[in-house]
Design a protein around this motif. Structure first.
Motif, short mmCIF file in Angstrom:
data_model
loop_
_atom_site.label_atom_id
_atom_site.label_comp_id
_atom_site.label_asym_id
_atom_site.label_seq_id
_atom_site.Cartn_x
_atom_site.Cartn_y
_atom_site.Cartn_z
N LEU A 1 -34.07 -16.18 -41.22
CA LEU A 1 -35.08 -15.15 -41.44
C LEU A 1 -34.40 -13.79 -41.58
O LEU A 1 -33.36 -13.55 -40.98
CB LEU A 1 -36.06 -15.11 -40.26
CG LEU A 1 -37.03 -16.30 -40.18
CD1 LEU A 1 -37.86 -16.21 -38.92
CD2 LEU A 1 -37.92 -16.34 -41.40
N PRO A 2 -35.01 -12.91 -42.35
CA PRO A 2 -34.39 -11.62 -42.60
C PRO A 2 -34.09 -10.83 -41.33
O PRO A 2 -33.11 -10.11 -41.27
CB PRO A 2 -35.41 -10.87 -43.44
CG PRO A 2 -36.28 -11.88 -44.04
CD PRO A 2 -36.24 -13.08 -43.16
N TYR A 3 -34.91 -11.01 -40.29
CA TYR A 3 -34.67 -10.14 -39.14
C TYR A 3 -33.37 -10.46 -38.44
O TYR A 3 -32.76 -9.58 -37.83
CB TYR A 3 -35.88 -10.11 -38.19
CG TYR A 3 -36.05 -11.27 -37.24
CD1 TYR A 3 -35.37 -11.29 -36.04
CD2 TYR A 3 -36.91 -12.31 -37.53
CE1 TYR A 3 -35.55 -12.33 -35.15
CE2 TYR A 3 -37.10 -13.34 -36.65
CZ TYR A 3 -36.42 -13.35 -35.47
OH TYR A 3 -36.60 -14.38 -34.60
N ASP B 1 -30.68 -11.31 -40.08
CA ASP B 1 -29.74 -10.58 -40.92
C ASP B 1 -29.73 -9.11 -40.56
O ASP B 1 -28.67 -8.47 -40.52
CB ASP B 1 -30.10 -10.74 -42.41
CG ASP B 1 -29.41 -11.95 -43.02
OD1 ASP B 1 -28.49 -12.49 -42.37
OD2 ASP B 1 -29.80 -12.35 -44.13
N SER B 2 -30.94 -8.59 -40.32
CA SER B 2 -30.95 -7.16 -40.06
C SER B 2 -30.39 -6.85 -38.68
O SER B 2 -29.83 -5.78 -38.48
CB SER B 2 -32.35 -6.56 -40.28
OG SER B 2 -33.17 -6.87 -39.21
N VAL B 3 -30.50 -7.79 -37.76
CA VAL B 3 -29.82 -7.58 -36.47
C VAL B 3 -28.31 -7.68 -36.66
O VAL B 3 -27.55 -6.90 -36.10
CB VAL B 3 -30.29 -8.61 -35.41
CG1 VAL B 3 -29.53 -8.41 -34.12
CG2 VAL B 3 -31.77 -8.47 -35.16
N ARG B 4 -27.90 -8.61 -37.50
CA ARG B 4 -26.45 -8.72 -37.76
C ARG B 4 -25.92 -7.44 -38.39
O ARG B 4 -24.79 -7.05 -38.16
CB ARG B 4 -26.17 -9.91 -38.69
CG ARG B 4 -26.28 -11.24 -37.99
CD ARG B 4 -26.08 -12.38 -38.96
NE ARG B 4 -24.74 -12.43 -39.50
CZ ARG B 4 -24.41 -13.10 -40.60
NH1 ARG B 4 -25.34 -13.77 -41.26
NH2 ARG B 4 -23.17 -13.11 -41.04
N MET B 5 -26.79 -6.79 -39.19
CA MET B 5 -26.35 -5.54 -39.81
C MET B 5 -26.30 -4.38 -38.84
O MET B 5 -26.00 -3.27 -39.22
CB MET B 5 -27.28 -5.18 -40.98
CG MET B 5 -26.99 -5.88 -42.28
SD MET B 5 -25.25 -5.88 -42.73
CE MET B 5 -24.99 -4.15 -43.07
N THR B 6 -26.65 -4.63 -37.57
CA THR B 6 -26.43 -3.58 -36.59
C THR B 6 -25.15 -3.85 -35.82
O THR B 6 -24.84 -3.17 -34.86
CB THR B 6 -27.59 -3.51 -35.56
OG1 THR B 6 -27.64 -4.77 -34.88
CG2 THR B 6 -28.90 -3.24 -36.24
N GLY B 7 -24.42 -4.87 -36.25
CA GLY B 7 -23.16 -5.17 -35.62
C GLY B 7 -23.32 -5.89 -34.30
O GLY B 7 -22.42 -5.90 -33.47
N SER B 8 -24.50 -6.50 -34.09
CA SER B 8 -24.75 -7.18 -32.83
C SER B 8 -23.93 -8.46 -32.72
O SER B 8 -23.69 -9.14 -33.72
CB SER B 8 -26.24 -7.48 -32.76
OG SER B 8 -26.47 -8.54 -31.88
N ASN C 1 -25.95 -11.87 -28.17
CA ASN C 1 -27.13 -11.02 -28.16
C ASN C 1 -28.20 -11.58 -29.11
O ASN C 1 -29.38 -11.64 -28.77
CB ASN C 1 -26.72 -9.61 -28.59
CG ASN C 1 -27.92 -8.69 -28.64
OD1 ASN C 1 -28.67 -8.58 -27.69
ND2 ASN C 1 -28.11 -8.05 -29.78
N ARG D 1 -31.53 -12.74 -27.34
CA ARG D 1 -32.63 -11.79 -27.48
C ARG D 1 -33.52 -12.06 -28.68
O ARG D 1 -34.68 -11.67 -28.70
CB ARG D 1 -32.07 -10.37 -27.59
CG ARG D 1 -31.68 -9.79 -26.27
CD ARG D 1 -31.09 -8.43 -26.47
NE ARG D 1 -32.07 -7.52 -27.07
CZ ARG D 1 -32.65 -6.53 -26.40
NH1 ARG D 1 -32.34 -6.35 -25.15
NH2 ARG D 1 -33.51 -5.73 -26.98
N HIS D 2 -32.97 -12.70 -29.72
CA HIS D 2 -33.77 -12.83 -30.94
C HIS D 2 -34.10 -14.27 -31.32
O HIS D 2 -35.12 -14.51 -31.93
CB HIS D 2 -33.07 -12.13 -32.10
CG HIS D 2 -32.88 -10.67 -31.87
ND1 HIS D 2 -33.90 -9.77 -32.03
CD2 HIS D 2 -31.82 -9.95 -31.45
CE1 HIS D 2 -33.47 -8.57 -31.75
NE2 HIS D 2 -32.20 -8.64 -31.38
N PRO E 1 -36.21 -16.21 -27.56
CA PRO E 1 -37.62 -15.87 -27.28
C PRO E 1 -38.56 -16.39 -28.36
O PRO E 1 -39.74 -16.59 -28.09
CB PRO E 1 -37.61 -14.34 -27.29
CG PRO E 1 -36.21 -13.94 -27.05
CD PRO E 1 -35.37 -15.01 -27.65
#
Lengths: 313, 287, 253
Positions: free
Chosen positions: B178-180, B182-189, B193, B197-198, B201
């Motif tokens: 899912l895109p989210y 990817d977008s968490v990965r783009m925060t360098g997480s 984590n 966290r993602h 849950p």
């Protein structure tokens, strides 16, 4: 054949405590394409579902009637409804990936659908239809499976299936909005052609007036469950009366490459129940009187109705 | 959709009404489950007789006001034994379900997220375990290790984590694209984590539903092993072993078999029904 | 330093699979983008435009070629090395937020991971949401409680709050109504004028791109077939494919 293929009279639909559609009336004549446009949440999809049967949605037709070719289909039972779906009413959904089973050939699925409606399936007929619609590889396309095809081709196969069933009325719910521009154009040309050659009547739902302007004969603009403007396409597009219609037009990128103008906010959920004009919160021209003025479609010129007279000089 | 605080029932659609009814049913069942848990937790305080005290003068006594479920072949009070057996049966089940839930989810999430070699190995292992009949394998393992509650739990646990692992894996594979994510990965997480966290849950709901559905089955397996003498060893009270003990006196003292057997039946039914309600409710919320 | 373009994509190629299954997605792609510029990439589904964004943002490794940021090569780095420079905005904006977190929590996480300190995080977040024309109170809702247009504006706000150098938009508006889409463009336009914005705007809608982009690149089968200003592309298309796409644009008649 009756004078009108589809007649929607004073239709009111509720979902739980919300009204989704209020007092919508319009007609689809033979060989006519009627477009209903509006934002998501304006009730345009519910309108299509009202024609198809609302059973699964939890919505209810409170008032009014849906008349298909002279026959009242407002309150049909499940079994009767099943009989007219496909044979009398065709449907092209938005997401065609979902309407075909991805891993079975078109032929099997065509056959199955036709038999389910008690119609004979003749492969030659299907190929004929494909040729008429200018499909690439019309002779072999039935052997393909949906996953091998693009979304646009899938959509056209869904139209092809609908053509074979020869329905009186075709419903298309955002049938082009998930497609690429070139396939979108193909599908639109296809539908126009079907109208011209086979005399189809189509009820087309879209949020894009650009699409509507290329296909429709009549255009209805819906806002928060009400029809705010309705009329012959050229009259509505050339002299839009309702501020909402004009806002929708301004939101489409034009040839002049000017930045399109948006419209803040979204339609109120309970807008259909308001006594006054429900567009007031987003309207640039709204005045005190608009908040209490009773909703009513006024004939502004022959074949052109609007619920607001703001755009008239 | 905005919900007004006062719900007017006449205006609700059929689906909403159904949901309301389902919710109420789930709460009631949840209450019964909680009651069952509490009762088994404080069983020692509730037992009218010592569940282990034999009474040679009162052997195989029929149910009476004094011993409401009668007494068994050693004169022990069956009601007290059923109550203290509840503790073993229910708690052993819960412990097993929780442990396999944790281990299974962890393995499934890791497999689903990283894929590749580790995933292949672990999933082939689950395939092998799933291809063997669960109870037969458990009987074999428990037989080798000798009869005790811990060994019985291990024997069942060997296979029970696989269903969680498969479920968690398939959910993770869906969620990770899912895109989210990817977008968490783009925060360098970091991956940990993301997983904690993602991913977790967002799949815990359906995992819990699976777990509640598994409680009944697991309870039956434990009782089954005890019945075969591979679980709880007598004289400790446990429903499966009580049925087994009473079996020889079925004609003379049927109550010694019926009481624990009925307890198993009722408990499994309650947990299964509860699981199904939770499952339906979860499905309804998703639509 | 200042002479080097912000982003340079040099001879980049991408393929999936090996041997017989080898499948070329992108071939010999060259793009350079200056600071403050908005580049539109137009192509139909399957032309590789989304893959290109994944390559630029290091979510996927390139098969060949080099990537430069401000003149420095960053080919082969991990997302965590480049996440300060780039942020991605996806088509399905609702799925771009963790459904179990409120918008504010998601934004907080972004800020925490990217900027470290979170002293004035709330103020920053709310300011950015206001810039996107939304009520900051909406930040405490879950993504599914907002309309598509609102979530998309939130996701733009989330991307901007960490002040990246370049924003990559993947079919950002194509799931939205025309009016919501126009709204987003208006706010982006305002932002551009206020503080400058470098963007790669991937879309299949030529008409839309022509209103907003400084340059447009037409992509077909993993190659850029034509690149130029909106005037050049819209008024004097050179390539056959560009003409085909242009012909398919449905303006209001």
């Amino acid at each position: 054949m009756a004078e009108n293929i589809l007649e929607i009279n004073n239709l009111t639909v509720t979902y739980g405590q919300f009204k989704i559609i209020t007092e919508v009336s319009f007609k689809v004549k033979p060989k006519e394409i009627v477009c209903i446009a509006g934002e998501s949440g304006c009730g345009k999809s519910t309108l299509i579902k009202a024609v198809l049967g609302l059973k699964q949605l939890g919505a209810q037709i409170e008032e009014g009637s849906v008349i298909l070719d002279g026959r009242d289909i407002t309150r049909l039972g499940v079994e009767e409804r099943r009989q007219i779906l496909g044979t009398e009413i065709g449907y092209v959904p938005q997401n065609t990936r979902g309407s075909f089973n991805n891993i079975r050939s078109y032929e099997v699925q065509y056959k199955e659908t036709m038999l389910a409606h008690g119609l004979p399936f003749v492969k030659a007929d299907a190929i004929d239809v494909f040729k008429k619609l200018n499909f690439p590889d019309a002779d072999t396309i039935l052997e393909y499976q949906p996953w091998e095809m693009s979304g646009g081709m899938n959509q056209r196969m869904a139209i092809g299936l609908a053509v074979l069933q020869k329905p009186k009325l075709m419903l298309a719910d955002e049938a082009t909005s998930v497609l690429d521009v070139t396939s979108q154009k193909e599908v639109i040309e296809e539908l126009s052609k079907l109208r011209d050659e086979l005399g189809w009547s189509i009820l087309f739902i879209t949020h894009n007036l650009g699409v509507a302007s290329h296909i429709a004969d009549k255009l209805g603009v819906m806002y928060a469950g009400r029809m705010v403007e309705y009329g012959a396409i050229r009259k509505v597009l050339d002299h839009p009366i309702h501020p909402y219609t004009r806002a929708l037009l301004a939101a489409i990128p034009g040839k002049d490459r000017k930045l399109p103008q948006g419209l803040e906010g979204r339609p109120p959920l309970d807008g259909a129940e308001w006594t006054g004009c429900n567009f007031v919160p987003r309207c640039r021209f709204a005045c005190e009187a608009c908040k209490t003025k009773k909703y009513q479609l006024i004939e502004v010129e022959p074949d052109h109705f609007a619920s607001c007279s703001e755009g008239m000089e | 959709m905005a919900e007004s605080k006062k719900i007017d029932k006449s205006k609700l659609s059929k689906k909403q009404l159904k949901k309301l009814r389902l919710k109420r049913k789930t709460y009631i069942l949840g209450g019964i489950v909680a009651l069952l848990l509490i009762a088994s937790l404080i069983a020692p305080m509730l037992t009218p007789w010592d569940p282990y005290a034999t009474d040679p003068l009162n052997m195989r006594a029929a149910p009476s006001a004094e011993h409401i479920f009668g007494t068994d072949y050693l004169g022990r009070d069956v009601f007290s034994r059923v109550l203290s057996g509840a503790r073993t049966s229910i708690f052993a089940t819960l412990v097993l379900v929780i442990i396999s839930f944790v281990i299974g989810s962890a393995i499934g999430i890791i497999c689903g997220y990283y894929g590749g070699f580790v995933d292949n190995i672990l999933m082939r292992i689950t395939d092998i375990l799933l291809s063997l009949p669960q109870l037969v394998l458990a009987v074999a393992v428990a037989g080798m290790m000798g009869g005790s509650l811990t060994n019985a739990l291990i024997a069942i646990g060997i296979t029970s984590w696989t269903s969680y692992a498969r479920l968690a894996r398939s959910h993770t594979m869906r969620i990770k694209q899912l895109p989210y994510i990817d977008s968490v990965r783009m925060t360098g997480s970091g991956d940990l984590n993301i997983l904690l966290r993602h991913v977790f849950p967002n799949l815990i709901g359906s995992m819990l539903v699976n777990a509640t559905l598994e409680i009944g089955t697991t309870m039956l397996s434990i009782a089954g092993l005890s019945f075969l003498g591979l679980g709880v060893a007598p004289p400790a009270a446990e429903w499966g072993s009580m049925v087994s003990e009473g079996r020889a006196y079925l004609q003379l003292a049927p109550w010694t078999v019926f009481a624990p057997a009925a307890s198993i039946l009722v408990a499994v039914m309650i947990f299964n029904y509860f699981g199904e309600c939770v499952c339906d409710l979860a499905n309804m919320n998703e639509v | 330093m200042s002479s080097a373009p912000l982003l340079e994509v040099r001879d980049v190629a991408k393929h999936y699979g090996r041997g017989k299954k080898r499948h070329e997605v992108l071939t010999d792609l060259n793009i350079s983008l200056n600071e403050g510029e908005v580049l539109g990439i137009i192509g139909e589904s399957g032309c590789g435009k989304s893959v290109l964004l994944n390559l630029i943002s290091c979510l996927e490794p390139v098969s060949a070629g080099q990537l430069f940021f401000k003149g420095e090569e960053y080919t082969g780095k991990k997302p965590k090395d480049v996440c300060r420079w780039f942020q991605v905005i996806f088509q399905d904006s609702e799925a771009a937020f963790d459904p179990k977190m409120t918008i504010r929590q998601s934004m907080h996480e972004n800020l925490r991971l990217l900027s470290g300190d979170s002293k004035d995080a709330d103020a920053k977040i709310e300011a950015m949401i206001e810039i996107m024309g939304l009520n900051p109170a909406l930040a405490d809702r879950y993504p599914r409680q907002l309309s598509g247009g609102q979530v998309q504006r939130m996701s733009i706000a989330r991307s901007l709050v960490t002040e990246p150098n370049l924003i990559l938009c993947d079919e950002m508006t194509s799931a939205l109504d025309v009016s919501a889409q126009a709204m987003i463009l208006q706010y982006l336009y305002k932002l551009r004028q206020k503080r400058g914005l470098t963007m790669i705007f991937v879309s299949h809608d030529m008409a839309l791109c022509s209103t907003f982009c400084d340059r447009m690149a037409i992509m077909k089968d993993g190659k850029i077939v034509e690149i130029g200003t909106p005037e050049q592309i819209m008024d004097h298309p050179q390539h056959e494919y560009t003409k085909l796409l242009l012909d398919a644009v449905l303006y209001v008649k």
